[in-house]
Design a protein around this motif. Sequence first.
Motif, short mmCIF file in Angstrom:
data_model
loop_
_atom_site.label_atom_id
_atom_site.label_comp_id
_atom_site.label_asym_id
_atom_site.label_seq_id
_atom_site.Cartn_x
_atom_site.Cartn_y
_atom_site.Cartn_z
N TYR A 182 58.46 -23.72 17.32
CA TYR A 182 57.20 -23.16 16.82
C TYR A 182 56.15 -24.26 16.73
O TYR A 182 56.45 -25.41 16.39
N ARG A 183 54.90 -23.91 17.05
CA ARG A 183 53.81 -24.87 16.93
C ARG A 183 52.56 -24.16 16.38
O ARG A 183 52.19 -23.09 16.87
N LEU A 184 51.95 -24.76 15.37
CA LEU A 184 50.73 -24.22 14.79
C LEU A 184 49.61 -25.22 15.04
O LEU A 184 49.73 -26.40 14.69
N ILE A 185 48.53 -24.76 15.66
CA ILE A 185 47.35 -25.60 15.91
C ILE A 185 46.20 -25.08 15.05
O ILE A 185 45.88 -23.89 15.08
N VAL A 186 45.61 -25.97 14.28
CA VAL A 186 44.45 -25.64 13.45
C VAL A 186 43.27 -26.45 13.99
O VAL A 186 43.32 -27.69 13.99
N ALA A 187 42.22 -25.80 14.47
CA ALA A 187 41.10 -26.47 15.12
C ALA A 187 39.79 -26.18 14.37
O ALA A 187 39.54 -25.03 13.99
N TYR A 188 38.98 -27.20 14.20
CA TYR A 188 37.71 -27.01 13.49
C TYR A 188 36.75 -28.15 13.80
O TYR A 188 37.15 -29.23 14.27
N LYS A 189 35.47 -27.91 13.52
CA LYS A 189 34.40 -28.86 13.81
C LYS A 189 33.76 -29.33 12.50
O LYS A 189 33.57 -28.54 11.58
N THR A 190 33.45 -30.63 12.42
CA THR A 190 32.82 -31.19 11.22
C THR A 190 31.57 -31.98 11.60
O THR A 190 31.42 -32.45 12.73
N GLU A 191 30.67 -32.13 10.62
CA GLU A 191 29.45 -32.93 10.80
C GLU A 191 29.15 -33.72 9.53
O GLU A 191 29.61 -33.37 8.45
N LYS A 192 28.36 -34.77 9.71
CA LYS A 192 27.85 -35.54 8.58
C LYS A 192 26.45 -36.01 8.93
O LYS A 192 26.22 -36.55 10.01
N THR A 193 25.49 -35.80 8.01
CA THR A 193 24.09 -36.14 8.26
C THR A 193 23.66 -37.32 7.42
O THR A 193 23.84 -37.33 6.19
N ASP A 194 23.11 -38.32 8.09
CA ASP A 194 22.52 -39.46 7.39
C ASP A 194 21.02 -39.19 7.29
O ASP A 194 20.34 -39.07 8.32
N PRO A 195 20.49 -39.08 6.07
CA PRO A 195 19.07 -38.72 5.92
C PRO A 195 18.10 -39.78 6.39
O PRO A 195 16.91 -39.50 6.61
N GLY A 196 18.59 -41.03 6.55
CA GLY A 196 17.69 -42.11 6.95
C GLY A 196 16.75 -42.50 5.81
O GLY A 196 16.85 -41.99 4.69
N HIS A 197 15.79 -43.38 6.07
CA HIS A 197 14.81 -43.74 5.05
C HIS A 197 13.54 -44.25 5.72
O HIS A 197 13.55 -44.68 6.87
N PHE A 198 12.44 -44.19 4.95
CA PHE A 198 11.13 -44.59 5.48
C PHE A 198 10.54 -45.68 4.58
O PHE A 198 10.52 -45.55 3.35
N SER A 199 10.10 -46.75 5.20
CA SER A 199 9.49 -47.86 4.46
C SER A 199 7.99 -47.88 4.72
O SER A 199 7.55 -47.95 5.88
N ILE A 200 7.19 -47.82 3.64
CA ILE A 200 5.74 -47.84 3.79
C ILE A 200 5.26 -49.23 4.18
O ILE A 200 4.31 -49.39 4.95
N THR A 201 5.93 -50.25 3.69
CA THR A 201 5.47 -51.63 3.91
C THR A 201 6.04 -52.25 5.17
O THR A 201 5.46 -53.17 5.74
N ASN A 202 7.18 -51.77 5.64
CA ASN A 202 7.81 -52.39 6.81
C ASN A 202 8.33 -51.30 7.74
O ASN A 202 9.37 -50.69 7.51
N VAL A 203 7.56 -51.04 8.80
CA VAL A 203 7.92 -49.97 9.71
C VAL A 203 9.25 -50.24 10.42
O VAL A 203 9.96 -49.32 10.81
N PHE A 204 9.61 -51.53 10.56
CA PHE A 204 10.85 -51.88 11.24
C PHE A 204 12.08 -51.58 10.37
O PHE A 204 13.20 -51.60 10.84
N ASP A 205 11.81 -51.35 9.10
CA ASP A 205 12.90 -51.04 8.18
C ASP A 205 13.12 -49.53 8.04
O ASP A 205 13.88 -49.06 7.22
N THR A 206 12.42 -48.76 8.85
CA THR A 206 12.52 -47.30 8.81
C THR A 206 13.67 -46.82 9.72
O THR A 206 13.81 -47.29 10.85
N GLU A 207 14.45 -45.92 9.21
CA GLU A 207 15.54 -45.33 9.99
C GLU A 207 15.42 -43.81 9.95
O GLU A 207 15.26 -43.22 8.89
#
Length: 312
Positions: A182-207
């Motif tokens: 006997y074999r049981l297969i359980v299949a599913y999809k997952t996600e993870k969201t990184d909200p990032g961040h915004f820097s007013i003083t340093n645009v290079f620090d924005t993600e």
Amino acid sequence: MRNTMNKMFSAIIAAVILMSFSFISPLTTNAKEQTVSIVGRVYEFEEKSEYEVDSSKSTSTSENSQTLGQFSITGDISKEYTNKGFTAYEITDGTIISIQYKYDSTLKNASKSEWHLVEDGKNIVNKVDLGDDIDYGAVILQTSFDGEKWFKAKTHRNISGDISFSDGNGINDIQLVNGCFYRLIVAYKTEKTDPGHFSITNVFDTELSYTECKKYAEVYSFYAGYKKSDTEVVGKEFNYRDQDYVKSTDKNNYVGSGSIGSKDPHYGWNLGTFCLSGYTDTGDTSDIYLKTVGNKIKLSFKLEQDIKKLNR
């Protein structure tokens, strides 16, 4: 062949009827019903995959991963051993096992910043067509008589709770009589969201925000069967040699029948014979066989050719 099969079925039915009238009390056994948890293998896939379990290597085990549930079997288990590398269970004769997958809602209830369950719009899992989308997860029960070639028994899709399989629902005594993987297969999809961040003083620090995606397949497998009865069958033996041979008119599905002509490469070829053993006497007609109460009967096929030469 059709007449032969009818005779064999009549013999089996007659034996079962005699057994039904002979038993006064239910079967008792020293084995007790128990539930056994089985550790599975976990496979990780990329977003575009179709959960190719058979052509991939597992990345972890179910006890070391956040799974969608826990797997177990319940039954009158009299012995545990190993068969072809699979954990195997000897089941008390006349009883049936059940399979359970206890759902865990942790992934379903996780926040978007954590790995969480999402809908999967595909309908294929390890080459098995579910007929509709996987959605929030799919469960596939498969069976095999050699542990290599698997057949779909039951499927569930868009799961949200506990799943179980029992007598008449993916599991039956014929599987256990012959022994079954006997074999049981359980299949599913997952996600993870990184909200990032915004820097007013340093645009290079924005993600910018971004989302990762991973697919998973949990695979649980084992072998189960009744105690082997090869040495327990006592009584007379009859080999069915008066067999009718026909060829299939649909080679893909083995349906329809036609005569085998002298120019056919299989003309006059006998693959083997069916054998009924364990009976004690015959009934009023030649296709009825009687057995002693408590004894076992066995229907087998005796191969008389080299099966490996069939494709040569």
